[in-house]
Scaffold this motif. Sequence first.
Motif, short mmCIF file in Angstrom:
data_model
loop_
_atom_site.label_atom_id
_atom_site.label_comp_id
_atom_site.label_asym_id
_atom_site.label_seq_id
_atom_site.Cartn_x
_atom_site.Cartn_y
_atom_site.Cartn_z
N LEU A 1 -8.19 19.31 -7.08
CA LEU A 1 -7.88 17.94 -6.66
C LEU A 1 -8.46 17.03 -7.73
O LEU A 1 -9.63 17.16 -8.09
N LYS A 2 -7.66 16.13 -8.25
CA LYS A 2 -8.17 15.17 -9.23
C LYS A 2 -8.11 13.79 -8.56
O LYS A 2 -7.04 13.32 -8.20
N VAL A 3 -9.30 13.22 -8.41
CA VAL A 3 -9.44 12.09 -7.50
C VAL A 3 -9.71 10.79 -8.25
O VAL A 3 -10.77 10.65 -8.89
N ASN A 4 -8.76 9.86 -8.17
CA ASN A 4 -8.99 8.58 -8.85
C ASN A 4 -9.69 7.58 -7.92
O ASN A 4 -9.65 7.69 -6.70
N GLY A 5 -10.34 6.59 -8.58
CA GLY A 5 -10.96 5.50 -7.83
C GLY A 5 -9.92 4.43 -7.54
O GLY A 5 -8.71 4.67 -7.65
N TRP A 6 -10.41 3.25 -7.20
CA TRP A 6 -9.48 2.18 -6.83
C TRP A 6 -9.30 1.15 -7.92
O TRP A 6 -10.26 0.78 -8.61
N LEU A 7 -8.09 0.67 -8.02
CA LEU A 7 -7.83 -0.53 -8.81
C LEU A 7 -8.10 -1.69 -7.86
O LEU A 7 -7.60 -1.69 -6.73
N THR A 8 -8.86 -2.65 -8.35
CA THR A 8 -9.19 -3.78 -7.48
C THR A 8 -8.81 -5.10 -8.17
O THR A 8 -8.60 -5.14 -9.39
N ILE A 9 -8.67 -6.12 -7.35
CA ILE A 9 -8.49 -7.47 -7.89
C ILE A 9 -9.65 -8.27 -7.32
O ILE A 9 -9.82 -8.32 -6.09
N GLU A 10 -10.43 -8.83 -8.19
CA GLU A 10 -11.65 -9.53 -7.79
C GLU A 10 -12.44 -8.69 -6.79
O GLU A 10 -12.88 -9.19 -5.75
N GLY A 11 -12.55 -7.43 -7.07
CA GLY A 11 -13.38 -6.54 -6.24
C GLY A 11 -12.69 -6.00 -5.00
O GLY A 11 -13.23 -5.14 -4.32
N LYS A 12 -11.47 -6.48 -4.70
CA LYS A 12 -10.79 -6.00 -3.48
C LYS A 12 -9.73 -4.96 -3.84
O LYS A 12 -8.95 -5.18 -4.78
N LYS A 13 -9.68 -3.86 -3.08
CA LYS A 13 -8.70 -2.81 -3.35
C LYS A 13 -7.29 -3.39 -3.33
O LYS A 13 -6.94 -4.12 -2.40
N ILE A 14 -6.50 -3.06 -4.32
CA ILE A 14 -5.10 -3.47 -4.31
C ILE A 14 -4.42 -2.74 -3.15
O ILE A 14 -4.45 -1.51 -3.08
N ALA A 15 -3.89 -3.49 -2.21
CA ALA A 15 -3.27 -2.88 -1.03
C ALA A 15 -2.25 -3.85 -0.47
O ALA A 15 -2.45 -5.07 -0.52
N LYS A 16 -1.18 -3.28 0.06
CA LYS A 16 -0.12 -4.19 0.53
C LYS A 16 -0.58 -5.02 1.72
O LYS A 16 -0.08 -6.10 1.96
N SER A 17 -1.62 -4.51 2.44
CA SER A 17 -2.12 -5.27 3.59
C SER A 17 -2.90 -6.51 3.14
O SER A 17 -3.26 -7.33 3.96
N ASP A 18 -3.16 -6.62 1.82
CA ASP A 18 -3.89 -7.79 1.32
C ASP A 18 -3.05 -8.47 0.22
O ASP A 18 -3.14 -8.11 -0.96
N PRO A 19 -2.22 -9.47 0.61
CA PRO A 19 -1.27 -10.06 -0.34
C PRO A 19 -1.93 -10.64 -1.59
O PRO A 19 -1.32 -10.69 -2.66
N ASP A 20 -3.24 -11.03 -1.49
CA ASP A 20 -3.92 -11.60 -2.67
C ASP A 20 -4.06 -10.58 -3.79
O ASP A 20 -4.37 -10.94 -4.93
N THR A 21 -3.92 -9.31 -3.46
CA THR A 21 -4.18 -8.28 -4.46
C THR A 21 -2.90 -7.74 -5.11
O THR A 21 -2.96 -6.84 -5.93
N ILE A 22 -1.78 -8.29 -4.71
CA ILE A 22 -0.52 -7.67 -5.15
C ILE A 22 -0.13 -8.11 -6.58
O ILE A 22 -0.02 -9.29 -6.88
N VAL A 23 0.06 -7.11 -7.43
CA VAL A 23 0.57 -7.34 -8.79
C VAL A 23 1.84 -6.50 -8.87
O VAL A 23 1.82 -5.30 -8.58
N ASP A 24 2.94 -7.13 -9.25
CA ASP A 24 4.21 -6.41 -9.30
C ASP A 24 4.25 -5.54 -10.56
O ASP A 24 4.21 -6.06 -11.69
N PRO A 25 4.32 -4.22 -10.40
CA PRO A 25 4.28 -3.36 -11.59
C PRO A 25 5.47 -3.59 -12.52
O PRO A 25 5.33 -3.48 -13.74
N VAL A 26 6.63 -3.95 -11.95
CA VAL A 26 7.82 -4.11 -12.81
C VAL A 26 7.64 -5.35 -13.71
O VAL A 26 7.91 -5.31 -14.92
N ALA A 27 7.14 -6.44 -13.14
CA ALA A 27 6.91 -7.64 -13.95
C ALA A 27 5.88 -7.35 -15.03
O ALA A 27 6.03 -7.78 -16.18
N LEU A 28 4.86 -6.57 -14.67
CA LEU A 28 3.81 -6.27 -15.64
C LEU A 28 4.34 -5.42 -16.80
O LEU A 28 4.02 -5.69 -17.96
#
Length: 497
Positions: free
Chosen positions: A274-301
């Motif tokens: 098992l290769k286990v990655n950590g979390w990508l965060t935005i201002e310390g908060k895990k990027i998650a769809k339940s938290d709209p402040d953390t959403i970065v669109d991968p296609v735009a990026l």
Amino acid sequence: MNKYLTTPIYYASGTPHLGHAYTTLVADCYRRYYRLTDHDVKLISGTDEHGQKIERAALAEGTDTTEFIEARSDEFQALWRTLGIDLDAFVRTTDSRHVARVLPFWQNIADKGDIYLGQYEGLYCVECEQYFTTGEECPVHRRPLETFSEESYFFRLSRYQSRLIEHIESHDDFILPRERRNEVLSLLKNSELRDLSISRTSTRWGIPVPRDNRHVMYVWIDALVSYLSALATEDFNAFWPSATHFIGKDILIFHAVYWPALLLSAEIPLPLSLKVNGWLTIEGKKIAKSDPDTIVDPVALIEEIGTDGLTYFFLKGVPFGGDVNFVRQQVYQLLNADLANNVGNLISRFVTLVQRDFSGAIDITSPVLEECDHELLAVLKDGAQEWQDAFERAEPHVAARIFAASAASINRYLQHEEPWNLIKNEENRGRVAVILLVVHSALSSLCVLGSPFVPDIIEKVRTSLCLQGDLCWSSVGAFGSQIRTRKTQSVYPRLSS
Ligand code: MSP
């Protein structure tokens, strides 16, 4: 040798975000690494389409559940295509082929006497689809836990506690990085495993339990079996024993405890690692769809920085296993420094010299190399060994640093040898040709070291250097006495913020 690589199957409850792209791009980078080192590789991904979380998400949108999951699954598949990820299989857990694999898996475990009917009472996070024994809110989603009480089938997880400890202790690479392995071992050694509730009566959106269709299977049982159902029957024996699951730390217990216990019960060999990655965060908060402040669109990026840019940031900018804050400006700085300057300028400077002073071609029958020339080639060769070790230790960020350091060594060599000054004196023409041959050989090696991280850039470099054929791992550090170059566009244009 074979390698079977899997990403998690992502919940088809929302649109894919940068966190999903992270695990998938890491797995894809490993796919290229293994291909290079002579493995036959399969990479699979998929969407997790059953369970209450999905049912509720469809309901909230007022869409029919089947249409809802279809659209979400399409979005994930489209993102992987946009990122150039060529999957060998994409599993949808609502597919009949998958269901046909889950049913005998359950039956197998039931036949071992490892499933019994009981009553579940406790706390639950629907977002995680996970039970909790204590606490008021989910530690991942920061939402109140719900109280559930229902009849449920249980898996005798507790039977497997000592075998799990034994397996993890005797297989150093089973869980990487090591901190995660220690975390799981400490959990297994310091607390008693409770049997796992593996069915639900509170939702109909799942695979019915064999011989009792009042219950549907707990979505995680169904989801984990996707790793088996993704493989065609004829590939199973060849690929399954070399399985590596790429996962995020949020789903470690499912993969390091429940999954191996289920496999032990079903008498199926455990995955290799098992290769286990950590979390990508935005201002310390895990990027998650339940938290709209953390959403970065991968296609735009990727329209801004390219898939190579994104992959490079994930692999070099994030020490594997740790959490990292996504800060656009820092990403730009990394890509400009490493890709546009360190690698990009090196290639254009080299091609310019060969074009201007040797009309794009050098051929020498018996070149004489000086000590510094051998030294540079040795740096590449030794670096390649460390690079491979780093990949194997689940430290792809160290391998990426070796790639960047190798490019810096070639730049330093050029800076030190100054072929642009030497060439001013016609007598030095022979030495300049040798210097350029050495750089060319070093750049061919650099292409190998960079190819898992920035494949498109490496293709452009290879076009400039007129390198043909497959990238060849065993050629790293070798010297060649012929050069052809071609003037092409810059391999990674500087990003301006
Ligand atoms: N469906 C389950 C997995 C079943 S696998 C048999 C699930 N899906 S998920 O969509 O919620 O997310 C899965 C994975 O996405 C995480 O484990 C992780 O690998 C990746 N990530 C999601 N958000 C992430 C970050 N913010 N950062 C890093 N990885 C993230 O869990």
